[in-house]
Design an enzyme around this catalytic site. Structure first.
Site, PDB file in Angstrom:
ATOM      1  N   LYS A   3     -72.952  99.833  56.542  1.00  0.00           N
ATOM      2  CA  LYS A   3     -73.100  98.746  57.511  1.00  0.00           C
ATOM      3  C   LYS A   3     -74.488  98.812  58.133  1.00  0.00           C
ATOM      4  O   LYS A   3     -74.872  99.818  58.723  1.00  0.00           O
ATOM      5  CB  LYS A   3     -72.021  98.870  58.589  1.00  0.00           C
ATOM      6  CG  LYS A   3     -72.098  97.827  59.693  1.00  0.00           C
ATOM      7  CD  LYS A   3     -70.977  98.060  60.701  1.00  0.00           C
ATOM      8  CE  LYS A   3     -71.032  97.097  61.861  1.00  0.00           C
ATOM      9  NZ  LYS A   3     -69.940  97.350  62.835  1.00  0.00           N
TER      10      LYS A   3
ATOM     11  N   LYS B 200     -71.926  95.629  54.434  1.00  0.00           N
ATOM     12  CA  LYS B 200     -72.009  94.607  55.470  1.00  0.00           C
ATOM     13  C   LYS B 200     -73.432  94.546  56.009  1.00  0.00           C
ATOM     14  O   LYS B 200     -73.983  95.596  56.340  1.00  0.00           O
ATOM     15  CB  LYS B 200     -71.021  94.954  56.603  1.00  0.00           C
ATOM     16  CG  LYS B 200     -71.026  93.985  57.772  1.00  0.00           C
ATOM     17  CD  LYS B 200     -70.082  94.460  58.866  1.00  0.00           C
ATOM     18  CE  LYS B 200     -70.123  93.491  60.048  1.00  0.00           C
ATOM     19  NZ  LYS B 200     -69.265  93.932  61.150  1.00  0.00           N
TER      20      LYS B 200
END
Length: 302
Positions: free
Chosen positions: A175, A228
């Site tokens: 992420k 992400k």
């Protein structure tokens, strides 16, 4: 339990629809930029989920936003109320994935408990453990830690072993410290104060570190891995899958989805075509699952 995998054709079973439930609302509230996504009451969430099921959506990830913030989160009662009522209503008709983070609960909007502008890892793990335990007791099928703290997956896996939980962990394993999270932070009331999240989220330029982060989470006991934002992390998916042999997905984040909405609203493109193309590209890159705000819009067409 849901077995995500990448078939030759993108299917509704590859998609996960986010649901926001906010304490204190009298009726559902528009989330700016995210089309027909709303911050819900428990009752309006039930109506939406019922409608989504009819459209072919089965997988949901829940973001619960309590009214009262806590410096050291220990009270997840509103989370329990929301999740248990949803699970009681829909049972096995849905896969209930629960985002497990502290950013919507802490007083400063950070994903961990802070002290003098630094993360207190021990206290953070403790709170995340209380949260995960609560969510599982409420009926969560999958726990999805998104905090990006060191050792969270290991900590949760150890906790689950002690409590004899067999709940899978969907780790936000790669992420990035991204500028694409704006609409989400408005909905989740999770904008960080005092300092940013660069000390625990990944630098966008560092591919090696991003791969290592997913490999580490795999070793610590993750069942599913995730990159992400989706489009800006698309080059990582297949390598992570090949190296870990774990189902790997992507989160098409709020800023990405809002960008497509903006193009369509300003007559710079057809939303349906833009949206489908974006999902097909992520799927082509190897994603076994995609968290996306428009799963309900496209499920019937797949």
């Amino acid at each position: 339990m849901k077995n995500f995998f990448n078939s030759n054709k993108l299917k509704a079973s590859n998609l996960i629809q986010p649901i926001f439930i906010e304490e204190g609302l009298k009726s559902k509230k528009v989330i700016k930029g995210l089309g027909v996504n709303y911050s819900h009451t428990i009752q309006s969430a039930k109506k939406t989920i019922s409608s989504d099921i009819k459209k072919g959506v089965k997988n949901f990830i829940f973001f619960i936003v309590p009214k009262t913030k806590q410096k050291k989160p220990e009270d997840f009662n509103f989370h329990y109320q929301s999740l248990s009522q949803i699970k009681k209503t829909f049972g096995k008709r849905i896969v209930m994935i629960v985002d497990t983070c502290l950013c919507s609960v802490t007083t400063d909007g950070h994903c961990g408990i802070t002290h003098k502008n630094k993360i207190n890892l021990k206290e953070t793990h403790k709170s995340l453990g209380i949260a995960a335990d609560t969510f599982i007791q409420a009926g969560a099928d999958i726990i999805a830690p998104s905090d990006m703290m060191k050792g969270t997956t290991r900590y949760l896996r150890s906790l689950f072993k002690k409590k004899k939980f067999k709940t899978p962990i969907m780790s936000y394993s790669s992420k990035f410290f991204s500028s694409f999270y704006g609409p989400f932070r408005n909905a989740a009331k999770s904008s960080p104060k005092k300092f940013d999240r660069s000390s625990y989220q990944l630098p966008v330029h560092d591919r090696k570190k991003a791969i290592q982060s997913s490999l580490m989470n795999a070793k610590q006991g993750a069942s599913f891995l995730m990159v992400k934002p989706g489009i800006t992390s698309i080059d990582l998916i297949r390598e992570i899958k090949n190296k870990t042999k774990l189902p790997t997905g992507a989160y098409q984040v709020s800023g990405e989805y809002a960008s497509l909405q903006y193009l369509a609203k300003n007559k710079l493109g057809d939303f349906s075509k833009l949206y489908k193309e974006s999902l097909l590209a992520i799927h082509r890159a190897g994603a076994d699952f995609i968290i996306t705000y428009g799963a309900r819009d496209i499920a019937k067409d797949l």
